[in-house]
Design a protein around this motif. Sequence first.
Motif, PDB file in Angstrom:
ATOM      1  N   VAL A  19      -8.893   6.269  -2.970  1.00 47.76           N
ATOM      2  CA  VAL A  19      -8.042   4.886  -2.762  1.00 47.76           C
ATOM      3  C   VAL A  19      -7.112   5.402  -3.562  1.00 47.76           C
ATOM      4  N   ALA A  20      -8.546   5.640  -5.539  1.00 49.09           N
ATOM      5  CA  ALA A  20      -7.578   6.224  -7.001  1.00 49.09           C
ATOM      6  C   ALA A  20      -6.011   7.583  -6.320  1.00 49.09           C
ATOM      7  N   LEU A  21      -6.791   8.897  -5.563  1.00 51.05           N
ATOM      8  CA  LEU A  21      -6.118   9.539  -5.507  1.00 51.05           C
ATOM      9  C   LEU A  21      -4.628   9.578  -4.712  1.00 51.05           C
ATOM     10  N   PHE A  22      -4.780   7.941  -3.862  1.00 55.47           N
ATOM     11  CA  PHE A  22      -3.520   7.495  -3.142  1.00 55.47           C
ATOM     12  C   PHE A  22      -2.647   7.104  -4.051  1.00 55.47           C
ATOM     13  N   GLU A  23      -3.509   6.767  -4.593  1.00 59.38           N
ATOM     14  CA  GLU A  23      -2.314   5.390  -5.740  1.00 59.38           C
ATOM     15  C   GLU A  23      -1.901   6.386  -6.574  1.00 59.38           C
ATOM     16  N   GLU A  24      -2.171   7.065  -7.049  1.00 62.08           N
ATOM     17  CA  GLU A  24      -1.678   8.407  -7.790  1.00 62.08           C
ATOM     18  C   GLU A  24      -0.705   9.123  -7.271  1.00 62.08           C
ATOM     19  N   GLN A  25      -0.812   9.161  -6.046  1.00 65.68           N
ATOM     20  CA  GLN A  25       0.229   9.699  -5.007  1.00 65.68           C
ATOM     21  C   GLN A  25       1.888   8.998  -4.610  1.00 65.68           C
ATOM     22  N   GLN A  26       1.167   7.408  -4.282  1.00 64.97           N
ATOM     23  CA  GLN A  26       2.246   6.814  -4.479  1.00 64.97           C
ATOM     24  C   GLN A  26       2.847   6.200  -5.896  1.00 64.97           C
ATOM     25  N   LYS A  27       2.065   6.358  -6.957  1.00 67.16           N
ATOM     26  CA  LYS A  27       3.259   6.229  -7.905  1.00 67.16           C
ATOM     27  C   LYS A  27       4.213   7.793  -8.311  1.00 67.16           C
ATOM     28  N   GLN A  28       3.554   8.186  -7.967  1.00 68.07           N
ATOM     29  CA  GLN A  28       4.786   9.726  -8.416  1.00 68.07           C
ATOM     30  C   GLN A  28       5.580   9.686  -7.383  1.00 68.07           C
ATOM     31  N   ILE A  43     -13.073  13.519   0.959  1.00 70.86           N
ATOM     32  CA  ILE A  43     -11.583  12.706   0.199  1.00 70.86           C
ATOM     33  C   ILE A  43     -10.360  13.043   0.650  1.00 70.86           C
ATOM     34  N   SER A  44      -9.631  13.996   1.197  1.00 68.95           N
ATOM     35  CA  SER A  44      -8.158  14.592   1.329  1.00 68.95           C
ATOM     36  C   SER A  44      -8.036  13.834   2.446  1.00 68.95           C
ATOM     37  N   LEU A  45      -9.636  14.033   3.689  1.00 66.69           N
ATOM     38  CA  LEU A  45      -8.573  13.215   4.871  1.00 66.69           C
ATOM     39  C   LEU A  45      -9.041  11.984   4.606  1.00 66.69           C
ATOM     40  N   LEU A  46     -10.281  10.990   3.809  1.00 69.16           N
ATOM     41  CA  LEU A  46      -9.149   9.577   3.381  1.00 69.16           C
ATOM     42  C   LEU A  46      -8.472   9.259   2.976  1.00 69.16           C
ATOM     43  N   VAL A  47      -7.552  10.541   1.937  1.00 70.67           N
ATOM     44  CA  VAL A  47      -6.319   9.359   1.665  1.00 70.67           C
ATOM     45  C   VAL A  47      -5.047  10.083   2.835  1.00 70.67           C
ATOM     46  N   THR A  48      -5.848  10.848   3.205  1.00 68.10           N
ATOM     47  CA  THR A  48      -4.406  10.348   4.007  1.00 68.10           C
ATOM     48  C   THR A  48      -4.663   9.595   5.691  1.00 68.10           C
ATOM     49  N   THR A  71      -2.274   6.678   6.488  1.00 68.01           N
ATOM     50  CA  THR A  71      -1.799   6.090   7.664  1.00 68.01           C
ATOM     51  C   THR A  71      -1.828   4.966   7.957  1.00 68.01           C
ATOM     52  N   ILE A  72      -3.170   4.632   7.996  1.00 64.29           N
ATOM     53  CA  ILE A  72      -3.305   2.784   7.714  1.00 64.29           C
ATOM     54  C   ILE A  72      -2.450   2.032   7.019  1.00 64.29           C
ATOM     55  N   ALA A  73      -2.001   2.609   5.839  1.00 68.21           N
ATOM     56  CA  ALA A  73      -0.898   1.564   4.372  1.00 68.21           C
ATOM     57  C   ALA A  73       0.492   1.674   5.108  1.00 68.21           C
ATOM     58  N   GLY A  74       0.454   2.751   5.967  1.00 67.67           N
ATOM     59  CA  GLY A  74       2.116   2.782   5.973  1.00 67.67           C
ATOM     60  C   GLY A  74       1.986   2.116   7.642  1.00 67.67           C
ATOM     61  N   PHE A  75       1.381   2.024   8.723  1.00 66.16           N
ATOM     62  CA  PHE A  75       1.106   1.127   9.897  1.00 66.16           C
ATOM     63  C   PHE A  75       0.958   0.192  10.001  1.00 66.16           C
ATOM     64  N   MET A  76      -0.068  -0.338   8.862  1.00 65.86           N
ATOM     65  CA  MET A  76      -0.861  -1.597   8.867  1.00 65.86           C
ATOM     66  C   MET A  76      -0.181  -2.868   7.587  1.00 65.86           C
ATOM     67  N   ASP A  77      -0.113  -3.698   7.282  1.00 65.59           N
ATOM     68  CA  ASP A  77      -0.298  -4.712   6.249  1.00 65.59           C
ATOM     69  C   ASP A  77      -1.461  -4.947   5.909  1.00 65.59           C
ATOM     70  N   ILE A  78      -2.121  -4.016   5.222  1.00 64.45           N
ATOM     71  CA  ILE A  78      -3.557  -4.146   4.138  1.00 64.45           C
ATOM     72  C   ILE A  78      -2.913  -4.992   3.348  1.00 64.45           C
TER      73      ILE A  78
END
Length: 142
Positions: A47-56, A4-9, A13-20
């Motif tokens: 995805v939920a963990l990534f969104e939580e991290q972005q919100k925080q 899960i941590s790898l997927l979050v990373t 990375t994808i969100a930072g380099f690509m417009d998805i």
Amino acid sequence: MEKISLLVTLIATIAGFMDIPEKADAKAKLAEAFEGEFTDDEFDQAVALFEEQQKQAAIVAEIGKLNPADKAHYTNGKNPKPHAGVLGERLGFSISAKERDAAFAVFLKENPPAEAPPVKAETGMVTGEDVLRNMRKQGKRI
């Protein structure tokens, strides 16, 4: 959890380099890259963990923009905290007290409050010289 941590990373990375624009697009790109080596549930957790991290991260950044002396921004009391409602209004989404508290803890860890200069026992006062000496001791350039 390591997967899960790898997927979050990877999502970050994808969100930072690509417009998805859609989660499905990110999922498709990851599934293509990893030939389906993760389940839908693992992807959804990531995805939920990534969104939580972005919100925080957004809340922490906004806390830094608030004025602690402004009673409209911070609660009253011995340990004032930013108003969750004010943060939510400024960011455009609702923030619970629990989310605010977690973000505020991160903010304080990243931005520890400056130490107050010691009060002179004989006079009970703090002079400007005391403040400057204390700031230099903390490594601040003056």
